[in-house]
Design a protein around this motif. Structure first.
Motif, PDB file in Angstrom:
ATOM      1  N   PRO A   1      -8.660  -5.468 -13.244  1.00 42.37           N
ATOM      2  CA  PRO A   1      -8.405  -6.241 -12.031  1.00 42.37           C
ATOM      3  C   PRO A   1      -9.664  -6.670 -11.291  1.00 42.37           C
ATOM      4  CG  PRO A   1      -6.938  -4.347 -12.135  1.00 42.37           C
ATOM      5  CD  PRO A   1      -7.931  -4.183 -13.248  1.00 42.37           C
ATOM      6  N   ALA A   2     -10.762  -5.963 -11.526  1.00 41.67           N
ATOM      7  CA  ALA A   2     -12.015  -6.307 -10.846  1.00 41.67           C
ATOM      8  C   ALA A   2     -12.812  -7.361 -11.590  1.00 41.67           C
ATOM      9  CB  ALA A   2     -12.863  -5.048 -10.656  1.00 41.67           C
ATOM     10  N   VAL A   3     -12.396  -7.721 -12.807  1.00 41.83           N
ATOM     11  CA  VAL A   3     -13.129  -8.698 -13.630  1.00 41.83           C
ATOM     12  C   VAL A   3     -12.164  -9.807 -14.007  1.00 41.83           C
ATOM     13  CG1 VAL A   3     -14.445  -9.070 -15.739  1.00 41.83           C
ATOM     14  CG2 VAL A   3     -14.612  -6.874 -14.527  1.00 41.83           C
ATOM     15  N   HIS A   4     -12.511 -11.054 -13.714  1.00 41.93           N
ATOM     16  CA  HIS A   4     -11.563 -12.164 -13.826  1.00 41.93           C
ATOM     17  C   HIS A   4     -11.472 -12.708 -15.252  1.00 41.93           C
ATOM     18  CE1 HIS A   4     -11.763 -13.122  -9.230  1.00 41.93           C
ATOM     19  NE2 HIS A   4     -11.657 -11.828  -9.487  1.00 41.93           N
TER      20      HIS A   4
ATOM     21  N   TYR B   1      -5.882   2.721 -12.928  1.00 43.61           N
ATOM     22  CA  TYR B   1      -4.846   1.780 -12.511  1.00 43.61           C
ATOM     23  C   TYR B   1      -3.504   2.095 -13.178  1.00 43.61           C
ATOM     24  CZ  TYR B   1      -8.785  -1.014 -10.801  1.00 43.61           C
ATOM     25  OH  TYR B   1      -9.912  -1.440 -10.149  1.00 43.61           O
ATOM     26  N   VAL B   2      -2.450   1.588 -12.567  1.00 43.75           N
ATOM     27  CA  VAL B   2      -1.093   1.669 -13.107  1.00 43.75           C
ATOM     28  C   VAL B   2      -0.672   0.278 -13.529  1.00 43.75           C
ATOM     29  CG1 VAL B   2       1.337   2.159 -12.566  1.00 43.75           C
ATOM     30  CG2 VAL B   2      -0.481   3.651 -11.685  1.00 43.75           C
ATOM     31  N   SER B   3      -0.099   0.153 -14.718  1.00 47.95           N
ATOM     32  CA  SER B   3       0.324  -1.142 -15.249  1.00 47.95           C
ATOM     33  C   SER B   3       1.824  -1.309 -15.128  1.00 47.95           C
ATOM     34  CB  SER B   3      -0.092  -1.283 -16.718  1.00 47.95           C
ATOM     35  OG  SER B   3      -1.502  -1.265 -16.848  1.00 47.95           O
ATOM     36  N   VAL B   4       2.254  -2.572 -14.984  1.00 46.11           N
ATOM     37  CA  VAL B   4       3.658  -2.923 -14.803  1.00 46.11           C
ATOM     38  C   VAL B   4       4.025  -4.027 -15.786  1.00 46.11           C
ATOM     39  CG1 VAL B   4       5.411  -3.749 -13.179  1.00 46.11           C
ATOM     40  CG2 VAL B   4       3.475  -2.388 -12.345  1.00 46.11           C
ATOM     41  N   GLY B   5       5.229  -3.958 -16.360  1.00 44.07           N
ATOM     42  CA  GLY B   5       5.701  -5.011 -17.244  1.00 44.07           C
ATOM     43  C   GLY B   5       7.214  -5.009 -17.319  1.00 44.07           C
ATOM     44  N   ASN B   6       7.767  -6.020 -17.953  1.00 44.37           N
ATOM     45  CA  ASN B   6       9.210  -6.078 -18.188  1.00 44.37           C
ATOM     46  C   ASN B   6       9.646  -4.946 -19.110  1.00 44.37           C
ATOM     47  OD1 ASN B   6       8.027  -9.140 -18.440  1.00 44.37           O
ATOM     48  ND2 ASN B   6       9.832  -9.086 -17.119  1.00 44.37           N
ATOM     49  N   GLY B   7      10.861  -4.443 -18.878  1.00 41.34           N
ATOM     50  CA  GLY B   7      11.407  -3.437 -19.764  1.00 41.34           C
ATOM     51  C   GLY B   7      11.036  -2.027 -19.346  1.00 41.34           C
ATOM     52  N   VAL B   8      11.010  -1.136 -20.308  1.00 45.92           N
ATOM     53  CA  VAL B   8      10.788   0.282 -20.024  1.00 45.92           C
ATOM     54  C   VAL B   8       9.589   0.798 -20.800  1.00 45.92           C
ATOM     55  CG1 VAL B   8      13.185   0.793 -19.488  1.00 45.92           C
ATOM     56  CG2 VAL B   8      12.422   0.924 -21.845  1.00 45.92           C
ATOM     57  N   GLU B   9       8.943   1.798 -20.219  1.00 48.83           N
ATOM     58  CA  GLU B   9       7.866   2.491 -20.925  1.00 48.83           C
ATOM     59  C   GLU B   9       8.489   3.368 -22.006  1.00 48.83           C
ATOM     60  OE1 GLU B   9       4.555   4.241 -18.805  1.00 48.83           O
ATOM     61  OE2 GLU B   9       5.266   3.319 -16.938  1.00 48.83           O
TER      62      GLU B   9
ATOM     63  N   ILE C   1       3.218  -9.293 -15.954  1.00 50.06           N
ATOM     64  CA  ILE C   1       2.473  -8.037 -15.935  1.00 50.06           C
ATOM     65  C   ILE C   1       1.738  -7.926 -14.602  1.00 50.06           C
ATOM     66  CG2 ILE C   1       2.188  -7.938 -18.437  1.00 50.06           C
ATOM     67  CD1 ILE C   1      -0.664  -8.868 -18.111  1.00 50.06           C
ATOM     68  N   ALA C   2       1.431  -6.693 -14.219  1.00 56.11           N
ATOM     69  CA  ALA C   2       0.642  -6.425 -13.021  1.00 56.11           C
ATOM     70  C   ALA C   2      -0.144  -5.147 -13.238  1.00 56.11           C
ATOM     71  CB  ALA C   2       1.532  -6.296 -11.793  1.00 56.11           C
ATOM     72  N   VAL C   3      -1.332  -5.089 -12.632  1.00 53.46           N
ATOM     73  CA  VAL C   3      -2.189  -3.904 -12.740  1.00 53.46           C
ATOM     74  C   VAL C   3      -2.813  -3.662 -11.366  1.00 53.46           C
ATOM     75  CG1 VAL C   3      -4.173  -2.838 -13.856  1.00 53.46           C
ATOM     76  CG2 VAL C   3      -2.697  -4.393 -15.170  1.00 53.46           C
ATOM     77  N   ALA C   4      -2.649  -2.459 -10.830  1.00 53.24           N
ATOM     78  CA  ALA C   4      -3.243  -2.105  -9.538  1.00 53.24           C
ATOM     79  C   ALA C   4      -3.233  -0.586  -9.408  1.00 53.24           C
ATOM     80  CB  ALA C   4      -2.468  -2.751  -8.390  1.00 53.24           C
ATOM     81  N   ASN C   5      -3.779  -0.077  -8.318  1.00 48.72           N
ATOM     82  CA  ASN C   5      -3.760   1.371  -8.072  1.00 48.72           C
ATOM     83  C   ASN C   5      -2.436   1.761  -7.413  1.00 48.72           C
ATOM     84  OD1 ASN C   5      -4.315   0.079  -5.619  1.00 48.72           O
ATOM     85  ND2 ASN C   5      -5.467   1.833  -4.817  1.00 48.72           N
ATOM     86  N   TYR C   6      -1.360   1.429  -8.094  1.00 51.59           N
ATOM     87  CA  TYR C   6      -0.038   1.619  -7.518  1.00 51.59           C
ATOM     88  C   TYR C   6       0.305   3.095  -7.316  1.00 51.59           C
ATOM     89  CZ  TYR C   6       1.223  -3.278  -8.518  1.00 51.59           C
ATOM     90  OH  TYR C   6       1.304  -4.643  -8.542  1.00 51.59           O
ATOM     91  N   SER C   7       1.049   3.345  -6.228  1.00 49.82           N
ATOM     92  CA  SER C   7       1.834   4.568  -6.116  1.00 49.82           C
ATOM     93  C   SER C   7       3.213   4.252  -6.675  1.00 49.82           C
ATOM     94  CB  SER C   7       1.951   5.016  -4.659  1.00 49.82           C
ATOM     95  OG  SER C   7       0.690   5.388  -4.148  1.00 49.82           O
ATOM     96  N   VAL C   8       3.822   5.199  -7.360  1.00 48.47           N
ATOM     97  CA  VAL C   8       5.103   4.951  -8.032  1.00 48.47           C
ATOM     98  C   VAL C   8       6.129   5.967  -7.545  1.00 48.47           C
ATOM     99  CG1 VAL C   8       6.282   4.762 -10.255  1.00 48.47           C
ATOM    100  CG2 VAL C   8       3.866   4.105 -10.071  1.00 48.47           C
ATOM    101  N   PHE C   9       7.304   5.477  -7.187  1.00 51.06           N
ATOM    102  CA  PHE C   9       8.407   6.392  -6.894  1.00 51.06           C
ATOM    103  C   PHE C   9       9.697   5.800  -7.432  1.00 51.06           C
ATOM    104  CE2 PHE C   9       8.457   3.581  -3.234  1.00 51.06           C
ATOM    105  CZ  PHE C   9       9.806   3.423  -2.937  1.00 51.06           C
TER     106      PHE C   9
ATOM    107  N   PHE D   1       1.672  -0.525  -3.176  1.00 51.16           N
ATOM    108  CA  PHE D   1       0.311  -0.237  -2.773  1.00 51.16           C
ATOM    109  C   PHE D   1       0.302   1.072  -1.967  1.00 51.16           C
ATOM    110  CE2 PHE D   1      -0.415  -5.096  -2.632  1.00 51.16           C
ATOM    111  CZ  PHE D   1      -0.607  -5.127  -4.002  1.00 51.16           C
ATOM    112  N   PRO D   2      -0.658   1.956  -2.227  1.00 48.27           N
ATOM    113  CA  PRO D   2      -0.646   3.283  -1.573  1.00 48.27           C
ATOM    114  C   PRO D   2      -0.581   3.209  -0.058  1.00 48.27           C
ATOM    115  CG  PRO D   2      -2.255   3.233  -3.344  1.00 48.27           C
ATOM    116  CD  PRO D   2      -1.762   1.828  -3.186  1.00 48.27           C
ATOM    117  N   GLU D   3      -1.237   2.217   0.545  1.00 47.12           N
ATOM    118  CA  GLU D   3      -1.244   2.120   2.002  1.00 47.12           C
ATOM    119  C   GLU D   3       0.137   1.767   2.572  1.00 47.12           C
ATOM    120  OE1 GLU D   3      -2.824  -1.917   0.430  1.00 47.12           O
ATOM    121  OE2 GLU D   3      -2.927   0.227  -0.095  1.00 47.12           O
TER     122      GLU D   3
END
Length: 636
Positions: free
Chosen positions: A66-69, A194-202, A230-238, A256-258
């Motif tokens: 995410p820090a490199v384009h 980071y935590v990654s996100v995508g369609n479907g299930v892990e 897809i998405a990648v960030a420092n996600y908190s997950v619940f 987002f953690p905040e």
């Protein structure tokens, strides 16, 4: 939800007024955000060079920081030839530079133009046969509002919003929503923090490799390329749980953690919203995988199994959730039919508002939508070929979202609650449409099958043509408990000659009495005799705001011929009834006691022959210019 009869006079309480103001911001916010996720008005039609094959499977292996384009990718595609093929074309922008293409581990010749990757096949591939190609590429996606390298709280975030032709900006694909991918694997490699996100299930826990982590998502439902995300960030997950035991599914939220506390509080109602939608339109379409929300910094999008949301606005979450049925499970087949996605999701949102917030909130929400729709005299729900090339028109909050939703609300009124919901569920369970695409005529056919007669007039008036009516409704007491109603209509646009529609009316009486009914308005200046349980002291048109109209009025009046100037005799009558008046009679209407109109005409002597009519009570309405008078006549 049942459309309830009015039992009290319609009042907009302060809470409803606040809701109306929120509605305006909400609808425009949703439309603007989904418009942001849409490519600028260039090239919004499927690429004809990709029409000779059908995609059956994609394996996306995406590496991103995410820090490199920069996006690094390997996409493996299995496809079936629709016709004999010597080459295959994928949609891909030139900024995504391809370094290798292989088939069966043999390198293939390829070339890139601004928006295409053309691959020369090693031999002619025959129609009906399948093959697989592997493409390796990398690059910096163009800054067009589909691929985001952004920050939140000073932390990097990467995500994609591909609707509608932005998928080619980060992976080689076929940008044709009519060709859904049968199944999909996504492998996202990113720095391990980071935590990654995508369609479907892990399918398994993420795999660590040095400083990186690879997360695998499998999606086993058909999906158009523009909904792959897809998405990648420092996600908190619940997690939450949706569905009803034993048929439950996980609701996975990436926030987002905040904003974790805010998200936990706001998203706690998601299971109840899903349960409500399931009660209306059947089981959640991806219940074998998951549902969830992933927080991003701008826009919102209904990706199957995970909606991307940019804040915790409840109404955007409801809207994107409804898209899982309307837009994801069944996707509009062309942009001309975009209301099948957006209008339907807005309608489901409307139903949820009324269920969870009460009838006043529902009325206020519909009132806002009607006022917005009628703020301009023209505009149809269904798009023209030219309009379907314009992103602002495709995602018009006024027409695609609000008018589309209100047209469904009126169809619900016309058909009745039970028939409407049956037709809607039949549409959503049609094996020819499920996890595929549909056009407006597909939906119309299902509603007609349940309704039992043609809905062509309705669709022509409210979906394909433009504008709205203004109603002038005049009521007169003709006897104790009987009132004559005349409905006149003007139209805002010449494309519709007359808007046919059942019209809700509420009558009031002394001591707060109310009585609600509907009249089936099929012609201009149409008259009805209404049997009310009391003497009517007032009349309201559409108090619960179910009909698209503007500046409509309903009045109870005693205006008409002066009684001293208009008399009928003999009354009771056996044969000829004479009408004695100094006015010129322009129109006459005879209605029996159950409200049925009877063909009648005056002789040159202003007489009406009752000799062939059955005995009973009749109502004779006379019109002279703008004045009317209704007289009760008894046939012995």
């Amino acid at each position: 939800m049942m459309i309830k009869s009015v039992t009290t006079a319609f009042l907009l309480f302060s809470s409803a007024l606040i809701f109306a103001q929120q509605s305006e911001n909400r609808i425009e916010k949703i439309a603007d955000r989904e418009r942001l996720a849409f490519h600028r008005a260039a090239a919004v039609l499927p690429n004809p060079h990709t029409a000779n094959y059908d995609v059956t499977y994609h394996k996306l292996e995406i590496t991103v920081n995410p820090a490199v384009h920069t996006v690094f990718g390997k996409v493996t595609t299995t496809y079936t030839a629709v016709s004999n093929m010597n080459s295959i074309v994928f949609d891909l922008v030139s900024q995504m530079a391809v370094s290798s293409v292989k088939q069966n581990n043999v390198s293939l010749t390829f070339s890139q133009t601004a928006n295409e990757l053309a691959i020369t096949l090693p031999a002619t591939q025959l129609a009906g046969t399948s093959a697989t190609v592997e493409i390796i590429y990398s690059g910096t996606p163009p800054n067009t509002g589909h691929v985001f390298f952004d920050t939140h709280n000073n932390s990097p975030v990467f995500y994609t919003l591909s609707e509608s032709f932005g998928d080619k900006e980060w992976w080689p694909c076929k940008e044709d929503m009519r060709d859904k991918i049968d199944s999909l694997d996504i492998f996202i490699t990113a720095p391990s923090q980071y935590v990654s996100v995508g369609n479907g299930v892990e399918t398994a826990p993420p795999v660590l490799s040095g400083a990186n982590k690879t997360t695998h998502f499998h999606h086993n439902y058909p999906i158009p390329a523009y909904l792959v995300s897809i998405a990648v960030a420092n996600y908190s997950v619940f997690n939450l749980t949706g569905g009803t035991a034993p048929n439950t599914f996980p609701i996975v939220n990436y926030v987002f953690p905040e904003n974790l506390t805010l998200a936990q509080n706001t998203l706690s109602n998601v299971p109840s919203y899903l349960e409500f939608y399931e009660s209306i339109v059947g089981p959640y379409p991806y219940r074998n995988e998951k549902y969830g929300n992933a927080e991003v910094t701008t826009s919102g999008m209904e990706h199957p199994t995970v909606s991307f949301i940019s804040d915790y606005d409840r109404y955007m979450m409801e809207h994107e959730m409804a898209h899982q049925w309307f837009g994801d499970k069944i996707t509009c087949g062309t942009w001309k039919d975009i209301w099948l996605n957006e209008g339907f999701a807005t309608f489901m949102d409307e139903m949820l508002i009324e269920n969870f917030d009460g009838s006043d909130a529902g009325i206020s929400n519909r009132d806002y939508m009607i006022n917005y729709i009628t703020s301009q005299p023209a505009g149809a729900v269904y798009l023209t070929d030219t309009e379907a090339l314009d992103e602002n028109r495709i995602f018009s909050g006024r027409l695609t979202y609000n008018k589309g939703a209100m047209v469904l609300n009126m169809l619900r009124l016309k058909m009745g609650e039970t028939a409407f919901l049956q037709g809607l569920n039949n549409y959503l369970s049609d094996p020819n449409l499920v996890y595929k695409t549909a056009v407006t005529t597909d939906f119309k056919a299902h509603m007609e099958a349940v309704y039992g007669s043609s809905l062509t007039e309705f669709f022509n008036d409210w979906v394909y043509n433009q504008g709205y009516p203004t109603y002038t409704i005049t009521a007169q007491n003709v006897a104790a408990g009987q009132v004559s109603v005349t409905v006149s209509q003007t139209r805002s646009h010449s494309s519709v000659t007359f808007f046919e529609m059942p019209l809700p009316l509420t009558f009031t009486g002394a001591g707060g009495q109310t009585f609600s009914t509907m009249v089936d308005n099929t012609s201009n200046n149409q008259s009805f005799i209404i049997n009310a349980p009391f003497t009517v002291t007032g009349v309201q048109f559409d108090p619960e705001r179910h009909i698209i109209s503007k500046n409509s009025t309903a009045t109870l009046t005693n205006d008409g011929f002066e009684l001293t100037k208009t008399e009928v005799y003999p009354n009771p009558v056996h044969g000829l009834l004479t009408i004695d008046t100094t006015n010129t009679i322009d129109r006459i209407l005879l209605v029996n006691s159950v409200g049925q109109s009877i063909n009648a005409s005056l002789t040159s002597l202003n007489q009406l022959d009752f000799s062939n009519y059955p005995s009973g009570v009749y109502f004779l309405q006379l019109q002279s210019g703008q004045n009317t008078k209704t007289i009760k006549v008894v046939k012995e």
